[in-house]
Design a protein around this motif. Structure first.
Motif, PDB file in Angstrom:
ATOM      1  N   VAL A 290      32.035  19.825  48.533  1.00 58.31           N
ATOM      2  CA  VAL A 290      31.219  20.939  48.046  1.00 58.31           C
ATOM      3  C   VAL A 290      31.325  21.061  46.532  1.00 58.31           C
ATOM      4  N   VAL A 291      32.539  20.930  46.010  1.00 56.87           N
ATOM      5  CA  VAL A 291      32.733  21.020  44.557  1.00 56.87           C
ATOM      6  C   VAL A 291      31.957  19.913  43.848  1.00 56.87           C
ATOM      7  N   MET A 292      31.989  18.697  44.387  1.00 55.10           N
ATOM      8  CA  MET A 292      31.257  17.591  43.771  1.00 55.10           C
ATOM      9  C   MET A 292      29.755  17.819  43.810  1.00 55.10           C
ATOM     10  N   LEU A 293      29.252  18.339  44.919  1.00 50.73           N
ATOM     11  CA  LEU A 293      27.805  18.575  45.028  1.00 50.73           C
ATOM     12  C   LEU A 293      27.342  19.662  44.062  1.00 50.73           C
ATOM     13  N   TYR A 294      28.120  20.736  43.956  1.00 51.80           N
ATOM     14  CA  TYR A 294      27.764  21.761  42.967  1.00 51.80           C
ATOM     15  C   TYR A 294      27.905  21.205  41.555  1.00 51.80           C
ATOM     16  N   GLY A 295      28.910  20.347  41.337  1.00 57.01           N
ATOM     17  CA  GLY A 295      29.043  19.699  40.033  1.00 57.01           C
ATOM     18  C   GLY A 295      27.847  18.829  39.707  1.00 57.01           C
ATOM     19  N   ILE A 296      27.321  18.117  40.701  1.00 58.46           N
ATOM     20  CA  ILE A 296      26.113  17.309  40.492  1.00 58.46           C
ATOM     21  C   ILE A 296      24.969  18.190  40.011  1.00 58.46           C
ATOM     22  N   GLY A 297      24.819  19.366  40.624  1.00 62.44           N
ATOM     23  CA  GLY A 297      23.758  20.281  40.204  1.00 62.44           C
ATOM     24  C   GLY A 297      23.914  20.712  38.757  1.00 62.44           C
ATOM     25  N   LEU A 298      25.149  21.032  38.339  1.00 62.78           N
ATOM     26  CA  LEU A 298      25.381  21.439  36.948  1.00 62.78           C
ATOM     27  C   LEU A 298      25.128  20.291  35.980  1.00 62.78           C
ATOM     28  N   PHE A 299      25.556  19.088  36.315  1.00 64.39           N
ATOM     29  CA  PHE A 299      25.320  17.939  35.443  1.00 64.39           C
ATOM     30  C   PHE A 299      23.831  17.627  35.333  1.00 64.39           C
ATOM     31  N   LEU A 300      23.114  17.759  36.438  1.00 65.43           N
ATOM     32  CA  LEU A 300      21.661  17.547  36.384  1.00 65.43           C
ATOM     33  C   LEU A 300      20.997  18.589  35.485  1.00 65.43           C
ATOM     34  N   PHE A 301      21.457  19.834  35.587  1.00 63.65           N
ATOM     35  CA  PHE A 301      20.887  20.895  34.755  1.00 63.65           C
ATOM     36  C   PHE A 301      21.115  20.606  33.274  1.00 63.65           C
TER      37      PHE A 301
END
Length: 525
Positions: A290-301
């Motif tokens: 879950v942490v990695m997936l939310y991190g992916i969202g922040l990096f994409l942003f």
């Protein structure tokens, strides 16, 4: 994305599909199949294998795409829900799990017959079947749309081909093949997420501090918790503190009692204590994902709004990950990501079909025809029900595509409406373990009345009103829950419990965690 997929990408995809199909064949050849093997793998699975199976089953293709989309659009607020749930897992285990191991059990709803009566078991089983059948069809449809945007695959072809392959290894290998496939699929999901995150590190220059700083400046971290509006009790809010608390408490407790999808995998463990290990391990495995997936969202942003990447005009946030995969990942990584998405889809569908078969056969067929138990007809029924369960999910997804957008929307809404029945099932289990006074007739009427309320309220307060007047979706199940909590003690005054409850409630459970020997029903003092 069809033009982007290289020969190496297709090789990875085909190797995966052949591998999971082979697991079904191998499981069939290596193990003599009866109902206990087909549905429970002879209760012989290692605790860590079971933990991976639960993780893969609950992690769908929609999770893979929607979580980064949530972080991209709204930030990390909802991550607190996923991380906070583990706090209430011990309570769920203590309240419910031990009762499923007190005697050989195939489904969660067998407990309801022991605690209440057969009618309660049957109505709960029917509710579960409806929830999971619509859910599985909806997951299939949504995943097919994702594959269309990523790989250019026609949704109809994705549903039929992937559906038949999933059905094949489920049909031949039973739950043992499903669980072993889940282990492989868990590893692939981890690999796919790690590959995306590493590539994002590369294109952003490994500037983690810059990403977090940029996210904070644009309210994409946990700034919502510092806003006073977040703590107001407003039924129209998309998300607020009170909804967060409700979901954090409700989901783990609900999962540990009435979701056969999870309970069945835990029942394949060698013992109650191994099932407890599996439960904790599943949640602990979920946290880094879950942490990695939310991190992916922040990096994409950061990458597309301040780090130099360019998006097509008007591309919504939940499709940014797909664009990044097609635009930035070198071969054969797109193939690996497609396989990860397929793994998430197939594990969810296979798990749902297997649990549907178990509930249909054990809670409906055998309660109507108990003479079938232990006969060769058991396997015939299990295989036929597997075909019907998988076929039902495939047909539901195809109908959503073929009939038209209006019907698709309606069916997706129906999925949401039926999901509001989970809390009604939860109330039946909660009173079952906590109260000796609540009677079968009281629970039966509570499930009927509460179920009707939770089917009607979503229509009245969400679908039939203008968007600005809609309740937050998580609130739609609250009226039924409040009614469900209030009715059983009240109705039990008119229909008191006369059933012997030795070993069936927390107060009457023996110290060794097993049910007491059968005794005749007697009135409570």
């Amino acid at each position: 994305m069809s033009s982007v997929l290289s020969g190496g990408d297709w090789a990875v995809i085909l190797l995966y599909l052949l591998g999971v199909t082979g697991l079904g064949v191998v499981s069939r050849l290596r193990h003599r199949q009866d109902a206990d093997e087909y549905l429970m793998a002879k209760r012989s699975m290692n605790w860590f294998v079971v933990a991976l199976a639960v993780f893969a089953t609950l992690f769908s293709t929609i999770s893979f795409v929607s979580i980064p989309g949530e972080a991209y659009n709204f930030g990390l607020t909802m991550m607190a829900v996923a991380l906070g749930q583990i706090l209430f897992v011990p309570l769920g285990i203590w309240l419910f799990l031990r009762f499923f191991f007190a005697a050989p059990t195939f489904s969660a709803y067998e407990y309801l017959e022991k605690r209440y009566d057969r009618n309660c078991r049957r109505i709960a089983a029917v509710i579960f079947i409806m929830i999971r059948l619509f859910y599985t069809g909806g997951v299939f449809y949504a995943a097919a749309v994702i594959f269309e945007s990523l790989a250019g695959w026609r949704p109809e072809a994705t549903i039929v081909v992937i559906g038949l392959i999933t059905l094949a290894y489920t049909f031949w290998g039973g739950i043992r093949a499903v669980i072993l496939a889940d282990v492989v699929q868990s590893a692939i999901i981890f690999l796919g997420i790690a590959a995306i995150l590493f590539r994002l590190f590369q294109v952003t220059g490994f500037d983690v501090g810059g990403v977090l700083s940029f996210a904070g400046e644009h309210n994409r971290l946990f700034g919502t918790f510092a806003q006073s509006d977040f703590y107001r009790l407003n039924l129209h809010d998309r998300w607020n503190f009170w909804l967060l608390i409700l979901v954090v408490v409700q989901i783990p407790l609900q999962t540990m009692c009435c979701d056969q999808l999870v309970i069945q995998r835990l029942l394949t463990s060698r013992s109650y204590h191994q099932a407890v290990r599996s439960t904790y391990a599943n949640y602990l495995l979920s946290i880094p994902v879950v942490v990695m997936l939310y991190g992916i969202g922040l990096f994409l942003f950061f990458y597309y709004n301040g780090g130099g990447g360019e998006l097509p005009a008007g591309l919504p946030g939940d499709k940014v990950l797909g664009f990044f995969i097609t635009d930035e990942l070198p071969a054969p990584l797109p193939g690996v990501i497609i396989v990860a998405l397929l793994a998430a889809l197939m594990s969810t569908v296979a798990g749902a079909v297997n649990s549907l078969v178990t509930v249909c056969f054990k809670d409906l067929v055998l309660t109507a025809k108990p003479e079938l138990a232990g006969t060769p007809c058991e396997m015939l029924y299990c295989r036929v029900l597997t075909v019907f369960g998988g076929g039902g999910a495939i047909l539901t997804a195809l109908m959503m595509i073929v009939v038209g957008q209006g019907v698709r929307t309606t069916l997706l809404e129906v999925i949401g409406v039926w999901s509001n029945l989970w809390p009604i099932l939860f109330v039946a289990f909660l009173y079952g373990v906590l109260s000796q006074r609540v009677s079968a007739r009281a629970i039966l009427w509570t499930m009927v009345i509460g179920g009707i309320v939770n089917l009607v309220v979503p229509y009245l307060m969400y679908y039939a009103v203008p968007e600005e007047m809609r309740w937050g979706f998580w609130y739609l199940g609250v009226p039924g829950v409040l009614l469900g909590l209030a009715l059983p003690p009240l109705l039990s005054r008119f229909w008191p419990n006369r059933k012997n409850l030795d070993g069936l409630t927390l107060r009457t459970l023996r110290p060794d965690g097993r049910s007491a020997p059968p005794a005749p029903d007697r009135p409570l003092p």
